[in-house]
Every structure is written in C-alpha cells, then in structure tokens.
Design a protein around this motif. Structure first.
Motif, short mmCIF file in Angstrom:
data_model
loop_
_atom_site.label_atom_id
_atom_site.label_comp_id
_atom_site.label_asym_id
_atom_site.label_seq_id
_atom_site.Cartn_x
_atom_site.Cartn_y
_atom_site.Cartn_z
N LYS A 26 -12.98 32.69 3.16
CA LYS A 26 -12.51 32.81 4.53
C LYS A 26 -13.70 33.04 5.46
O LYS A 26 -14.62 33.79 5.12
CB LYS A 26 -11.51 33.96 4.66
CG LYS A 26 -10.21 33.68 3.94
CD LYS A 26 -9.23 34.80 4.14
CE LYS A 26 -7.90 34.45 3.46
NZ LYS A 26 -6.90 35.48 3.74
N LEU A 27 -13.66 32.38 6.61
CA LEU A 27 -14.75 32.47 7.57
C LEU A 27 -14.26 33.08 8.87
O LEU A 27 -13.21 32.71 9.39
CB LEU A 27 -15.34 31.08 7.84
CG LEU A 27 -15.89 30.34 6.62
CD1 LEU A 27 -16.42 28.97 7.02
CD2 LEU A 27 -16.96 31.15 5.91
N LEU A 28 -15.06 33.99 9.39
CA LEU A 28 -14.74 34.68 10.63
C LEU A 28 -15.79 34.31 11.67
O LEU A 28 -16.98 34.44 11.43
CB LEU A 28 -14.74 36.19 10.42
CG LEU A 28 -14.44 37.05 11.65
CD1 LEU A 28 -13.01 36.81 12.13
CD2 LEU A 28 -14.66 38.52 11.32
N ARG A 29 -15.31 33.84 12.81
CA ARG A 29 -16.21 33.49 13.90
C ARG A 29 -16.47 34.73 14.75
O ARG A 29 -15.54 35.41 15.18
CB ARG A 29 -15.57 32.39 14.75
CG ARG A 29 -16.45 31.85 15.81
CD ARG A 29 -15.78 30.68 16.48
NE ARG A 29 -16.60 30.17 17.56
CZ ARG A 29 -16.37 29.06 18.21
NH1 ARG A 29 -15.32 28.33 17.88
NH2 ARG A 29 -17.14 28.67 19.16
N ILE A 30 -17.73 35.02 15.00
CA ILE A 30 -18.14 36.16 15.81
C ILE A 30 -18.39 35.65 17.23
O ILE A 30 -19.40 34.99 17.49
CB ILE A 30 -19.42 36.83 15.24
CG1 ILE A 30 -19.31 37.09 13.74
CG2 ILE A 30 -19.76 38.10 16.02
CD1 ILE A 30 -18.15 37.96 13.33
N GLU A 31 -17.47 35.93 18.12
CA GLU A 31 -17.52 35.35 19.47
C GLU A 31 -18.74 35.74 20.28
O GLU A 31 -19.30 34.93 20.99
CB GLU A 31 -16.25 35.73 20.24
CG GLU A 31 -14.99 35.08 19.70
CD GLU A 31 -15.01 33.56 19.71
OE1 GLU A 31 -15.64 32.95 20.59
OE2 GLU A 31 -14.38 32.96 18.81
N ASN A 32 -19.16 36.98 20.22
CA ASN A 32 -20.26 37.44 21.07
C ASN A 32 -21.59 37.52 20.34
O ASN A 32 -22.47 38.27 20.76
CB ASN A 32 -19.92 38.81 21.67
CG ASN A 32 -18.70 38.71 22.56
OD1 ASN A 32 -18.51 37.73 23.27
ND2 ASN A 32 -17.85 39.74 22.53
N ALA A 33 -21.76 36.75 19.28
CA ALA A 33 -23.01 36.77 18.52
C ALA A 33 -24.16 36.32 19.42
O ALA A 33 -24.03 35.37 20.19
CB ALA A 33 -22.91 35.88 17.30
N LYS A 34 -25.29 36.99 19.31
CA LYS A 34 -26.45 36.68 20.16
C LYS A 34 -27.30 35.54 19.61
O LYS A 34 -28.05 34.92 20.32
CB LYS A 34 -27.33 37.93 20.31
CG LYS A 34 -26.61 39.07 20.99
CD LYS A 34 -26.44 38.82 22.46
CE LYS A 34 -25.82 40.03 23.13
NZ LYS A 34 -24.82 39.69 24.10
N ASN A 35 -27.22 35.30 18.32
CA ASN A 35 -28.00 34.21 17.75
C ASN A 35 -27.06 33.13 17.23
O ASN A 35 -25.88 33.14 17.49
CB ASN A 35 -28.92 34.74 16.64
CG ASN A 35 -28.13 35.38 15.51
OD1 ASN A 35 -26.93 35.19 15.39
ND2 ASN A 35 -28.80 36.14 14.68
N GLU A 36 -27.62 32.21 16.49
CA GLU A 36 -26.81 31.08 16.02
C GLU A 36 -25.89 31.44 14.86
O GLU A 36 -24.96 30.71 14.56
CB GLU A 36 -27.74 29.92 15.62
CG GLU A 36 -27.01 28.61 15.50
CD GLU A 36 -27.88 27.47 15.03
OE1 GLU A 36 -27.30 26.46 14.59
OE2 GLU A 36 -29.10 27.57 15.09
N ALA A 37 -26.12 32.55 14.18
CA ALA A 37 -25.29 32.96 13.04
C ALA A 37 -23.98 33.54 13.56
O ALA A 37 -23.75 34.74 13.55
CB ALA A 37 -26.04 33.97 12.18
N LYS A 38 -23.12 32.65 14.01
CA LYS A 38 -21.87 33.05 14.65
C LYS A 38 -20.70 33.13 13.70
O LYS A 38 -19.59 33.43 14.10
CB LYS A 38 -21.53 32.06 15.76
CG LYS A 38 -22.55 32.02 16.87
CD LYS A 38 -22.19 31.00 17.91
CE LYS A 38 -23.25 30.99 18.99
NZ LYS A 38 -22.95 30.06 20.04
#
Length: 156
Positions: A26-38
C-alpha cells in the motif's frame, strides 16, 4: 479482459531476490512533502500492485566493489504516483538515478562516469482493446538511446 496493460522498462541497482514476482504494498501520498519523495509504503495507503521480471543482470566494477545492475520489465495493475519507484526501492532495488528514492552516492558515480542524469525508467508498451477496430492493440516505444548506451557501456 482488463481495459489496458502497461509495461515499463527500468534499470535498478542490485540483484533481484527472485527472477520475477509481484509487489503488493500500500502506498500513501504525502501531500505537503517538501522534496520529491512524496509517496511511502504505509498500511494506511491505497493498494498498489506491480509485477516484475528480470530481463538481464550485469556486473559493474566500481572503485569500492563489484556491484550489479539489473534490467527489469515491470507491469502495473494500479497507477499510483511513483508506484514503480517506491515499490522497487522497497525491495532494496531502487531505480538507477532516482533522486528521491535511490542511492545518492551511486547516482553521483554513474552521472560522473556514464553521463546518466535521469532516472532509468521508460514507458515501454501499452496494450488495450480497440472497440472501434474490434481488436487488441499493442503500442511500443523504443527504449531511449541514453539507456541503451549505458547498458552497452557496462557490458564492456
């Protein structure tokens, strides 16, 4: 029949633990990530399924040690953001020159010695049923010359 089948070509760092397999993480998208590893693997994420198959494995001598680079065919059942990149990194086989999920030291080495400056991932084939023509269609995009040149160089 599925509506489509997407196949990708990638070059990853290391040997695969098996010649083929399926990654279900399962993959979770991190909306406010500061770098490309979202995107990260997380039980609270959305289901993502990637099938992989080894095409070829190459030994590469770099100053510190001998390492392996593997050419891989990948098919995705789901289309999550960064799915292939995160799934392969989760297997400890990140894509070559992946700035977000890869190995920075190896990326720098391959950039300096092989002029590879982009992630080694290529949208290779798509298959779908064309209802107007009433037949299965397959479109293929040739692997780009920089990736082919890189493989040729490491074989020498």
């Amino acid at each position: 029949m599925k509506k489509w089948k997407k196949t990708y070509y990638a070059i990853v760092i290391g040997k695969l633990s098996r010649p083929s397999g399926t990654i279900r993480k399962k993959l979770l998208r991190i909306e406010n990530a500061k770098n490309e590893a979202k995107v990260q693997v997380s039980e609270s994420g959305q289901t993502a399924v990637t099938h992989y198959k080894k095409i070829a494995e190459h030994s590469v001598k770099i100053p510190e040690w001998n390492m392996y680079i593997t050419e891989v065919e990948l098919q995705i059942e789901t289309g999550r953001m960064h799915q292939i990149r995160v799934h392969m990194a989760a297997l400890w086989n990140p894509l070559l020159w992946d700035k977000a999920y890869g190995d920075r030291k190896l990326n720098a080495y391959f950039s300096k010695h092989y002029s590879l400056t982009r992630q080694a991932l290529h949208a290779w084939k798509i298959e779908f049923f064309h209802y107007g023509r009433n037949k299965k269609m397959e479109l293929t995009a040739r692997v780009k010359s920089d990736l082919l040149w890189f493989i040729k160089k490491i074989k020498q």
